[in-house]
Design a protein around this motif. Structure first.
Motif: not given
Length: 69
Positions: A41-49
């Motif tokens: 989830a953290v990786i998904f959020l960071l890559t989305s940002l």
């Protein structure tokens, strides 16, 4: 670092991260599974940002139509 993620891809990643966070908050996932899913989830959020996915670069994928042309 060129952007290689489109808006639909970013939205899907954020929604998945939110669902994982809600499941964790409600106690539906716990233990090692919770840790692994929260890391995703953290990786998904960071890559989305930042609109950049390193795995997409390795695989040669671009979901950003403006950059793909």
């Amino acid at each position: 670092m060129k952007k290689n993620m489109g808006s639909a891809d970013k939205l899907i990643r954020v929604l998945i991260a939110v669902v994982i966070a809600v499941l964790y908050y409600l106690g539906q996932i716990e233990g090692m599974l919770a840790i692994v899913l929260m890391a995703f989830a953290v990786i998904f959020l960071l890559t989305s940002l930042v609109s950049f996915c390193p795995l997409y670069t390795i695989l040669g994928i671009k979901s950003n139509k403006k950059e793909a042309e």
